[in-house]
Scaffold this active site. Structure first.
Site, PDB file in Angstrom:
ATOM      1  N   CYS A   8       0.821  -1.224   0.000  1.00 30.58           N
ATOM      2  CA  CYS A   8       0.000   0.000   0.000  1.00 30.58           C
ATOM      3  C   CYS A   8       0.854   1.273   0.000  1.00 30.58           C
ATOM      4  CB  CYS A   8      -0.909  -0.018   1.232  1.00 30.58           C
ATOM      5  SG  CYS A   8      -2.287   1.123   1.057  1.00 30.58           S
ATOM      6  N   ASP A 127      -6.962  -3.372  10.717  1.00 30.64           N
ATOM      7  CA  ASP A 127      -5.820  -2.476  10.914  1.00 30.64           C
ATOM      8  C   ASP A 127      -5.780  -2.046  12.384  1.00 30.64           C
ATOM      9  OD1 ASP A 127      -3.664  -0.856  10.338  1.00 30.64           O
ATOM     10  OD2 ASP A 127      -4.753   0.494   8.986  1.00 30.64           O
TER      11      ASP A 127
HETATM   12  O1  LIG Z   1      -1.120   4.591   4.349  1.00 26.57           O
HETATM   13  C1  LIG Z   1      -1.640   5.629   4.764  1.00 26.57           C
HETATM   14  O2  LIG Z   1      -0.996   6.670   4.941  1.00 26.57           O
HETATM   15  C2  LIG Z   1      -3.097   5.639   5.098  1.00 26.57           C
HETATM   16  C3  LIG Z   1      -3.681   6.835   5.453  1.00 26.57           C
HETATM   17  C4  LIG Z   1      -5.024   6.885   5.767  1.00 26.57           C
HETATM   18  C5  LIG Z   1      -5.784   5.734   5.744  1.00 26.57           C
HETATM   19  C6  LIG Z   1      -5.198   4.524   5.406  1.00 26.57           C
HETATM   20  C7  LIG Z   1      -3.850   4.459   5.087  1.00 26.57           C
HETATM   21  N1  LIG Z   1      -3.254   3.255   4.771  1.00 26.57           N
HETATM   22  C8  LIG Z   1      -4.045   2.091   4.614  1.00 26.57           C
HETATM   23  C9  LIG Z   1      -3.401   0.810   4.386  1.00 26.57           C
HETATM   24  O3  LIG Z   1      -3.955  -0.034   3.696  1.00 26.57           O
HETATM   25  C10 LIG Z   1      -2.136   0.463   5.125  1.00 26.57           C
HETATM   26  O4  LIG Z   1      -1.404  -0.466   4.402  1.00 26.57           O
HETATM   27  C11 LIG Z   1      -2.533  -0.120   6.472  1.00 26.57           C
HETATM   28  O5  LIG Z   1      -3.101   0.907   7.206  1.00 26.57           O
HETATM   29  C12 LIG Z   1      -1.306  -0.670   7.224  1.00 26.57           C
HETATM   30  O6  LIG Z   1      -0.345   0.317   7.378  1.00 26.57           O
HETATM   31  P1  LIG Z   1       1.026   0.018   8.116  1.00 26.57           P
HETATM   32  O7  LIG Z   1       0.746  -0.267   9.545  1.00 26.57           O
HETATM   33  O8  LIG Z   1       1.794   1.287   7.925  1.00 26.57           O
HETATM   34  O9  LIG Z   1       1.673  -1.135   7.400  1.00 26.57           O
END
Ligand SMILES: O=C(O)c1ccccc1NCC(=O)[C@H](O)[C@H](O)COP(=O)(O)O
Length: 210
Positions: A8, A127
């Site tokens: 992502c 999440d």
């Molecule tokens: O990635 C972002 O900045 C974000 C911002 C607002 C809403 C969702 C967002 N990301 C969503 C995703 O699918 C991420 O991969 C997921 O939240 C996991 O993130 P991480 O803990 O950083 O791997």
């Protein structure tokens, strides 16, 4: 079963191509201005154009106005939508596109109830809950809170990286895993070596004898 992989918050067409070549099933584009991974429509078109066939392009929104989502859909070929705010089932369904519903795992979340309420979703994306930050936090949640049997596929996310994703898969057996911070060198900037390492860890886990 093979664990599907979504990377992502990509903004570089080269990273999208690399992720797909290494074995990612989906790449995520973040259409949320406050995110360090926010992407413009023009850049999203460039990234989407680099994605080979049979790999999905996912568009992520956080309580975005309908008109804004339609504006993106007119120009960016998204295969799947991901709703990461407080959207209702009707708000997720109105584009006639398959969608993922993100669930931030705050205290007291009832995933069985969620699964029934969002039965039209392709999957629930679980999440971490960090107050004031909708996603992409790099934080984990307690995987033991996921019920064994849910009537909808699960995409596990939140604080995954190449070092912990194997254990995460063993403990939760998700349909897919999703990562953002764990494949970054600095906040919002993807690291190709970390993308490769993450995908390899998932693939290694998938062929590990039970
Ligand atoms: O990635 C972002 O900045 C974000 C911002 C607002 C809403 C969702 C967002 N990301 C969503 C995703 O699918 C991420 O991969 C997921 O939240 C996991 O993130 P991480 O803990 O950083 O791997």
């Amino acid at each position: 079963m093979r664990t599907r992989i979504k990377i992502c918050g990509l903004r570089d067409p080269g990273h999208a191509k690399l992720a797909a070549q290494e074995g990612a099933d989906a790449i995520g584009l973040v259409f949320h201005a406050a995110s360090p991974r926010a992407i413009s429509i023009e850049d999203a078109m460039r990234v989407a154009a680099a994605v080979p066939p049979f790999v999905m392009t996912v568009g992520l929104f956080v309580d975005a106005p309908e008109s804004e989502i339609r504006r993106v859909l007119e120009r960016v070929p998204l295969d799947l939508l991901q709703f990461h705010g407080n959207e209702t089932p009707g708000e997720c369904e109105r584009f006639g596109k398959p969608f993922l519903r993100a669930v931030r795992m705050e205290e007291g979340v009832d995933l069985v109830e969620y699964a029934h309420r969002f039965s039209s979703a392709k999957a629930l994306l679980l999440d971490a809950h960090v107050p004031g930050v909708p996603g992409g936090t790099g934080h984990r949640f307690d995987w033991g809170r996921i019920p064994r049997e849910l009537p909808i596929p699960i995409v596990l996310s939140g604080g995954l990286d190449s070092g912990n994703v194997g254990q995460a898969i063993r403990e939760t057996r998700p349909w897919a895993v999703d990562v953002s911070s764990g494949v970054e060198g600095q906040r919002g900037v993807k690291d190709p070596a970390k993308i490769t390492a993450f995908i390899r860890s998932v693939q290694r886990e998938d062929v590990r004898p039970a």
